[in-house]
Design a protein around this motif. Sequence first.
Motif, PDB file in Angstrom:
ATOM      1  N   LEU A 179      -7.730  11.278   1.508  1.00  0.00           N
ATOM      2  CA  LEU A 179      -7.297  10.178   1.577  1.00  0.00           C
ATOM      3  C   LEU A 179      -6.919   9.176   0.407  1.00  0.00           C
ATOM      4  O   LEU A 179      -7.935   9.112  -0.210  1.00  0.00           O
ATOM      5  CB  LEU A 179      -7.795   9.209   2.520  1.00  0.00           C
ATOM      6  N   GLN A 180      -5.824   8.699   0.058  1.00  0.00           N
ATOM      7  CA  GLN A 180      -5.563   7.956  -1.108  1.00  0.00           C
ATOM      8  C   GLN A 180      -4.869   6.701  -0.904  1.00  0.00           C
ATOM      9  O   GLN A 180      -3.918   6.818  -0.233  1.00  0.00           O
ATOM     10  CB  GLN A 180      -5.023   8.795  -2.148  1.00  0.00           C
ATOM     11  N   ASP A 181      -4.894   5.628  -1.560  1.00  0.00           N
ATOM     12  CA  ASP A 181      -4.484   4.366  -1.501  1.00  0.00           C
ATOM     13  C   ASP A 181      -3.901   3.614  -2.874  1.00  0.00           C
ATOM     14  O   ASP A 181      -4.995   3.381  -3.589  1.00  0.00           O
ATOM     15  CB  ASP A 181      -5.211   3.283  -0.397  1.00  0.00           C
ATOM     16  N   TRP A 191      -3.051   0.769  -4.168  1.00  0.00           N
ATOM     17  CA  TRP A 191      -2.804  -0.650  -3.568  1.00  0.00           C
ATOM     18  C   TRP A 191      -2.336  -1.737  -4.613  1.00  0.00           C
ATOM     19  O   TRP A 191      -2.968  -1.696  -5.636  1.00  0.00           O
ATOM     20  CB  TRP A 191      -4.167  -1.127  -3.132  1.00  0.00           C
ATOM     21  N   HIS A 237       0.786  -1.237   0.001  1.00  0.00           N
ATOM     22  CA  HIS A 237       0.012  -0.038   0.027  1.00  0.00           C
ATOM     23  C   HIS A 237       1.075   1.189   0.048  1.00  0.00           C
ATOM     24  O   HIS A 237       1.906   1.379   0.803  1.00  0.00           O
ATOM     25  CB  HIS A 237      -0.998   0.033   1.052  1.00  0.00           C
ATOM     26  N   LEU A 239       0.171   4.714   0.734  1.00  0.00           N
ATOM     27  CA  LEU A 239      -0.775   5.678   1.374  1.00  0.00           C
ATOM     28  C   LEU A 239      -0.533   7.094   1.305  1.00  0.00           C
ATOM     29  O   LEU A 239       0.590   7.571   1.606  1.00  0.00           O
ATOM     30  CB  LEU A 239      -1.055   5.333   2.751  1.00  0.00           C
ATOM     31  N   LYS A 240      -1.420   8.011   1.053  1.00  0.00           N
ATOM     32  CA  LYS A 240      -1.295   9.472   0.660  1.00  0.00           C
ATOM     33  C   LYS A 240      -2.549  10.041   1.593  1.00  0.00           C
ATOM     34  O   LYS A 240      -3.675   9.761   1.045  1.00  0.00           O
ATOM     35  CB  LYS A 240      -1.042  10.033  -0.542  1.00  0.00           C
TER      36      LYS A 240
END
Length: 401
Positions: free
Chosen positions: A248-250, A252, A184, A186-187
């Motif tokens: 929120l950003q993932d 993946w 992941h 994540l941001k």
Amino acid sequence: RSVPQIVSSVRPYLEHYPLPNVDDEASRVLAPRGLGIVSQPVPDRVPEDFYQIRGDYNLNDSHNVFVRYTLVDGSKEEATPNAFPGYVTQSESRNQYVTGEYKSILSPTLLNTARVSFSRTRAANLDITPIPQSLWLFDGAPGMGQISITNGPTRLGGNPPNPNGSERNILQTNEDVFLTKGNHGLKFGAMFNRDWSGLFSSNGFKGDWTFDSPEAFLRGAATSYTRATWVNSGADRNYLFYVYAFYLQDDWRILPRLTLNLGLRYEFMTQIREVNGIESSLRDVFNDAAYTVGPVFVNPSKKNFSPRVGFAWAPGDQILKPQLTALKRPRPEAVLLPVFYDDAANVMKQMGDAGIKLRFLGGDSWDHASLVKLGGPGANGHFFVTHFSKDDPDPATQKFL
């Protein structure tokens, strides 16, 4: 038609109408009818100055800051639109921008960036043609008004809104965090804006005399006179609102060649308000008999949710033996391979299977346990750089130290 007498109040304004100065075939045809052609050059200058200064400072291996300041000064002189030749409008602007950023590497997998910026943009338009104040249409005006003559010369006077201008100040803060956790990326972060705008205009406050013919003008017989009434609230307006955003950003990586992008952003603004409460609007143009005091804009932004769904897919492995063989011939000490870990593993595996020996250099995207697993024996003996902190509690890091 002749005018028996030109009234004395009109004579000073006639002096500001230039006499014909073109002597060509067209002007000679018009001359017997008492008409002429005026040609007058107007300056066309657009100078602009740009300045920028920046400073960077590394506090240590994991923390650094930078500050940047930008200044843009510009101006322009051009003929005032729809006015008699010779009237010039000067436009001026000054834009300033300041940005500061603080970046921290908190761990090999955690990066934080904080940013603050401020911008100030200003613009103004001025009448720069000198007109005696005695010709202004009334005392206390911000400049000479306009004289409009139906079927006569083009309007006499400067640009109706001049002087006018605007200023806008925007303060913005951002906080962004980047975290790598297994597969992941994540941001997440937040943003805050303070947006202030100021406007001023002289439109209507200088007056406008209208005459239905040149003869009526010479006799001083105006058809109408209009002028905006100055009230205690004035003509200046200052508007203020705030903007808030969270996201929120993932990214993946569910397969070596498939990345799923999932995210959500929520951004809204406060109601735009006039700072001094000088605001009103006609809410229902068909039924309202009076203006309603209060906000003039509808604010639907509190429902601004923005989901994001996407994916990135890389096709199957490419056969790279010819390229690897060509790289081997010049016997390089090392070859830069700036790709993600799975692509690097594919190159290394094919190199190992073909019995070719090369040394590759890579970046922090190689910092993944699957690199050796996917690359096989060909993944040994290469070098890559990545984020590192001596304070990382990971046992492997402490063992290395």
